[in-house]
Motif scaffolding. Structure first.
Motif, PDB file in Angstrom:
ATOM      1  N   ARG A 170       0.823  -1.198   0.000  1.00  0.00           N
ATOM      2  CA  ARG A 170       0.000   0.000   0.000  1.00  0.00           C
ATOM      3  C   ARG A 170       0.858   1.250   0.000  1.00  0.00           C
ATOM      4  NH1 ARG A 170      -5.249   0.043   2.065  1.00  0.00           N
ATOM      5  NH2 ARG A 170      -6.231  -1.998   1.935  1.00  0.00           N
ATOM      6  N   VAL A 206       0.690   4.042  -2.816  1.00  0.00           N
ATOM      7  CA  VAL A 206       0.319   5.416  -2.484  1.00  0.00           C
ATOM      8  C   VAL A 206       1.388   6.391  -2.944  1.00  0.00           C
ATOM      9  CG1 VAL A 206       0.031   7.001  -0.552  1.00  0.00           C
ATOM     10  CG2 VAL A 206      -1.239   4.867  -0.608  1.00  0.00           C
ATOM     11  N   LEU A 232      -5.383   9.048   1.256  1.00  0.00           N
ATOM     12  CA  LEU A 232      -4.294   8.181   0.771  1.00  0.00           C
ATOM     13  C   LEU A 232      -3.389   7.774   1.918  1.00  0.00           C
ATOM     14  CD1 LEU A 232      -3.122   9.755  -2.598  1.00  0.00           C
ATOM     15  CD2 LEU A 232      -4.318   7.605  -2.247  1.00  0.00           C
ATOM     16  N   SER A 233      -3.064   8.735   2.795  1.00  0.00           N
ATOM     17  CA  SER A 233      -2.164   8.412   3.901  1.00  0.00           C
ATOM     18  C   SER A 233      -2.789   7.378   4.811  1.00  0.00           C
ATOM     19  CB  SER A 233      -1.834   9.661   4.694  1.00  0.00           C
ATOM     20  OG  SER A 233      -1.199  10.592   3.860  1.00  0.00           O
ATOM     21  N   GLU A 242      -2.517   3.900   3.586  1.00  0.00           N
ATOM     22  CA  GLU A 242      -1.218   3.230   3.718  1.00  0.00           C
ATOM     23  C   GLU A 242      -1.229   2.200   4.839  1.00  0.00           C
ATOM     24  OE1 GLU A 242       2.284   5.720   4.050  1.00  0.00           O
ATOM     25  OE2 GLU A 242       1.368   7.176   2.726  1.00  0.00           O
TER      26      GLU A 242
END
Lengths: 725, 725
Positions: free
Chosen positions: A365, A369, A439-440, A443
């Motif tokens: 991931r 990302v 997005l973070s 992760e």
């Protein structure tokens, strides 16, 4: 923009700021607005005005902000806020020290040069004006006067190194003091265990317990297996919603009694979609019924969740801080991809759904990302261009024929044509921070604060690359694209040569940002209006009013990258056009004052990460400094200054400085040093309380005594230490 | 070299090997040679022949080697040796599996092609012969037959991945088993503390004790401050030398009594330089006097050292393995450059002078050493060329005129002219491993085994770059230097196109290495001759004889890079000229057998690092594989094979494989996992013994009871745990 229009814009901004400040003085005196201007004090249980002057002096808030100490900030708003002020004051310090030398030295040096009037090499798109004669662009090529600018570049760098070093030390102290605090803080006793390998014949709980009991026979307290709470959360939220609605209905009913009809008017609602369709029912009865129906469902689901939805991650509690701190840093299993032990975040900032994500999932991931973010930063214009092209008027007419009548009107047509592309850009830029935060989180990061740090980093690189470099190089880039293709090294001189032309643009940008931005921040006009609208039209119960003025936190995710953009701009122009330095000083000085006020009275921190934001800020200030040094080198090349290579040591020095700082300080920001964790506590921690504080609300039982229902997922061991004490 | 001369050289090598093996069978039966052929067994206190056959069968050692198990190796020679055999058998396995597919498939495919006779693009400097028709060079350009070679490349890579993965797992198990052993091993209870910050008002000892007592109140046992032992070591060695000389003199005196004169002849010596000048004295009296003189001096110096020469590093002992293992992995102080805690090496492999080197010193040294090594690898021909030029005969004549007479003789002149440059190269290559080890120690590495690993890594890159790539590209490089300068990418096709021309050279190289190299290794002719010479002429006492046959260890520092070179060669030729695979199999098969014998009977390990060598071996095998894949890609390009890009995934796959292995396994090789350290011990460790085993011999008092003299540098705390047990 010529000089007078620059002054006009500056003046207008200042007037706006002054008006906003007066508005603030006036509005914040009204008790009805306390929830907007003093929420932090109210939530802390303090009187909004206690110890504060109530005079009509519009500058009293400044005196209060100035007289507050770092301890005040920490006690009101936590270490993270204090660290943010260290950031503001460090940057302020750098700019003040730089300005004290650069302004009196460089301005006369530049202004008294013969100057490069009509034949100057920098393209001055109408920006050639009085301001330009104060900048480095006014100095002749190859002139020995350029030595002064070289020395100025060194001065700015050295000042930055010294203050950053001091600041890192100071922040490290702040972090240590907070972590050494004798208060019992749950997260210091817990660790997060992920990637628990599958095992046969044992429940997860037994497995975790036996594993940690063997390693830490003395200090292991209890474990809590993380469960998949999706279903139970849904039920809990539904129930919570009905409870709120019931309270609201009861408030309306009670209200109706006081206004006209003595027996009151029982509120009704429809049961269908959004309360718009369906049969009409008595709200209080209906909600009570729903709550009674959902309560046993929730309890049953809680039991199922605890028993059957256990995941491969757990929280483990120790009776002592040193063990927890050292467990986080130790390898527990031979294979790194099993039994990963991490720092436990505070309960309120745990991102529960991310905890069970396994090692390889997280790794993959992360890379995915990174790639997406890279593509977003580099090619973000493409989707926007696509949307713009798609939303031309002709296309809109075709797709949405009913708009034809509107569009055919001339005024609207012109407006739309002018603003449609910008609208797409604005919408994109508004959504971007949220997208980056999403997005973070994707992760697999386990804590809110970490996700925000990660998002803020991504946003920083986006703003610097697109806003700063984009605006600067922008126009010239495409015309000279072939030059770059031939020789990629020419990007630095290109950037350097485009800088002076945009000095005025950025001066105005910074001024606008601090006058209008901080004016709005201080006056809180938008939250005020929203609060009053909500209170008037929607809020019926006390809880709803409280929700309406809930202040939120500082919003580091967007605030810090915004500040960083200013840092980058001011650094890069500091030597080329030193006149920007006072603007930088004003931005950070005013920011310090306004935010000091906001932090003490308004914002409520959403989490406490003990200053972990600092290394990110530090790295990014250094990145800006590096960009400044490289551009300066390029600009001296444009000026055909033969001694430009004397600047080469600077970027190297910056990298060495970054490397040393990272080596010396950074590990303490990753994990707690044992000398810090081993400080005495003021009382023997009540481990039961610590443990309970980590139970997610959707799983916590209402009554304290039905402990046995947690036994499936949560182990209990009568701690030897606790019993022997 | 044509085919028949290749066979001749092969035959000769084999004959030499057979003769050496027979010599070994004959010599190893003589009891007088036991010290040369069975030292490990003797030192372990075993009868040299017990359990081994004494038949005259020259192959009995093979049977013994084959029947020995991994446990035998571990018990006789430690985990490091067992790991070395895992390396040998893994590589052997890769080559066998590769050969099983490649030989029957690729040889016919290549041999039945029409072939590229006179017009082949590869320069065949007289190597074009029968062997060439079995190689890929014989296949026509653009031929679809090249697909077979593409598949072969994939096969070799996949086999390597699978076996390497299995091996890494196995080695990890070996390491875990060794670390979990219930035996008390001192180094598992100790940690090395460096960079102790200066403090006022406290002695180092108090400082270390109070620091660790606060953090580990339950498990801290005692600390030992490292002292600067330079002076005391000098005295100790001097004293030791005199003691040895005294024993020798007494042995001579006793011997003289038995031979002729009944009252004996007291040996004498001269007191001056090297015993050649000065007054003649009675040896026994003189040495006794010296010893009596030095003893109090040493004791005084010991006291001074312990009290005044304390450095900023210490060894700290814990009463339990988990604490020691987790302390190593935890950050102790807020600043990373203070209170660095590291794994303690075994006492015998601590490099004492490196311990006090501080954090920044170590960092800087590391980078300096890297630069020196890089320069050595890349430019090593320059000093050698310089020396060669300097030592031409004309120069020698000028500098050393007295050699003129010798040089003017024709035979000597020709010999010198032919061999002087090679002599310089040979001397350089002999000294290189020692130089690299010296550099690695200069980095500030605290343990011998780590220094050897570091040196072996450096030596690997040296051999691969210079021997393999050097020989291959060698001649062609300088003629085509301008092509490379224009286009650096052409280095890969260049390397690829030079490979086939050198196949025969490397075939011979590998054959020579395994027949003659392992023949000499097995027969131990050189150590045998040296031992007998020493025993005849020098040794008088038992201790001196024992010293004469002291076997040393396997010498990983040069052995592993040597093997790695063969791995690289065989990998790179495996598809181009599959005929090399049997040679590779023979090298590693024979190596396995011969070294199994040597490890069980001869070599005594100098240290135990619990398999830490493995990650280095693993990385380097992968580096060879990567080189192979890249060269193959280049060679398919040379063959103008349009589908060459199907090979691009391979290097990427290798990098991903390396990354995953590193992520999954490597951390356990850096530090001990807690689940491993928490295994039960078979007895409560005698901490006093553990502590004493770390006292360097020059500081250890003769008597056990004068403990108080260590109190200055070595703290003592009556451990709560020990007392409560």
């Amino acid at each position: 923009m010529d000089f007078s229009s620059f002054l006009t814009s500056l003046g207008t901004s200042f007037v706006i700021f002054f008006i906003l400040m007066c508005l603030f003085t006036w509005l914040s005196r009204k008790p009805g607005n306390n929830g907007v201007y003093y929420p932090n004090r109210i939530l802390k249980g303090l009187d909004p005005y206690e110890g504060l002057s109530r005079s009509r002096n519009p500058f009293s808030w400044i005196r209060e902000a100035m007289s507050s100490t770092e301890e005040d900030v920490i006690s009101m708003s936590g270490v993270d806020s204090a660290v943010y002020f260290v950031f503001l004051s460090t940057v302020l310090g750098i700019f003040v020290l730089a300005g004290l030398v650069l302004l009196p030295v460089l301005l006369p040096v530049a202004a008294t040069d013969k100057g490069v009037k009509a034949d100057n090499t920098t393209i001055s798109n109408g920006t050639f004006n009085d301001l330009d004669s104060l900048s480095m662009g006014h100095v002749e090529e190859k002139s020995p006067r350029l030595w002064a600018f070289v020395i100025a570049t060194y001065w700015v760098s050295v000042v930055a190194y010294c203050l950053l070093w001091k600041a890192y030390k100071h922040v490290s102290d702040l972090r240590a003091t907070a972590l050494m605090s004798p208060e019992v803080r749950g997260e210091q006793f817990a660790v997060l265990v992920r990637d628990i390998p599958p095992s046969e014949g044992q429940t997860r709980k037994e497995q975790v317990d036996s594993f940690f009991k063997t390693i830490y026979p003395e200090t292991f307290y209890r474990s809590m297996v993380v469960t998949n709470n999706k279903e139970v959360n849904k039920l809990y939220e539904e129930l919570d919603g009905y409870k709120k609605k019931l309270a609201r209905a009861e408030a309306i009913y009670a209200g109706s009694k006081t206004t006209g009809i003595p027996e009151g008017m029982r509120p009704t609602n429809r049961t269908g979609f959004l309360g718009l369709i369906g049969s009409k029912v008595d709200s209080i009865e209906y909600y009570n019924e729903k709550i009674n129906e959902l309560n046993p469902k929730l309890e049953a689901e809680q039991k199922v969740t605890l028993r059957e939805k256990q995941t491969a991650s757990a929280l483990v509690f120790f009776t002592n801080r040193v063990t927890a701190a050292s467990a986080v840093q130790s390898l527990h299993a031979r294979m790194v991809d099993t039994w990963t032990v991490m720092d436990s975040p505070e309960p309120r900032q745990i991102i529960w759904p991310n905890l069970p994500k396994n090692f390889y999932d997280r790794q993959i991931r992360q890379y995915v990302v990174y790639v997406i973010v890279f593509l977003t930063i580099v090619f973000f214009m493409i989707p926007i261009g696509f949307i713009s092209a798609f939303t031309t008027l002709e296309n809109l007419k075709k797709l949405l024929p009913f708009l034809k009548a509107v569009i055919n009107q001339n005024v609207i047509r012109t407006l739309l044509e002018a603003y449609l592309p910008q609208l797409a850009l604005i919408i994109f830029l508004t959504l971007l921070p949220k997208f980056l935060l999403f997005l973070s989180k994707a992760e697999g990061i386990p804590s809110e604060s970490h996700a925000i740090r990660a998002a803020s980093g991504k946003y920083f690189y986006f703003t610097v690359l697109n806003v700063f470099i984009g605006v600067t190089v922008g126009g010239t880039l495409f015309s000279t694209f072939k030059t770059i293709e031939k020789n990629p090294n020419s990007i630095v001189p290109l950037l350097a040569s485009s800088l002076p032309a945009n000095a005025t643009f950025f001066l105005t940008y910074v001024a606008l940002k601090f006058f209008v931005g901080y004016g709005l921040e201080l006056s809180r006009l938008v939250p005020l209006i929203i609060f009053h609208l909500k209170r008037k039209c929607l809020c019926k119960t006390e809880a709803e009013v409280k929700e309406a003025w809930a202040p939120g936190d500082l919003g580091y995710g967007t605030r810090v990258p915004g500040d960083m953009l200013i840092v980058t701009i001011v650094f890069c122009y500091s030597v080329i056009a030193p006149i920007i330095i006072p603007f930088g000083v004003a931005y950070f000085g005013l920011g310090w004052l306004v935010l000091r006020n906001q932090v003490l009275k308004v914002y409520v921190p959403a989490y406490e990460s003990y200053g972990r934001m600092w290394p990110h800020m530090h790295t990014r200030i250094l990145a800006s400094l590096l960009l400044f040094q490289v551009t300066m080198f390029g600009y001296f090349g444009v000026k055909e200054f033969y001694y430009a290579p004397v600047l080469i040591p600077l970027p190297i020095l910056s990298l060495i400085f970054a490397f040393i700082c990272r080596n010396k300080f950074y590990r303490f920001f990753q994990s707690t040093a044992l000398e810090v964790a081993c400080q005495e506590l003021k009382e023997i921690p009540n481990m039961e309380l610590v443990f309970r504080s980590f139970i997610p609300p959707s799983l916590s039982a209402e009554k304290a005594d039905d402990d046995e229902q947690f036994e499936d997922a949560m182990s209990h061991q009568v701690s030897r230490t606790a019993s022997s004490v």
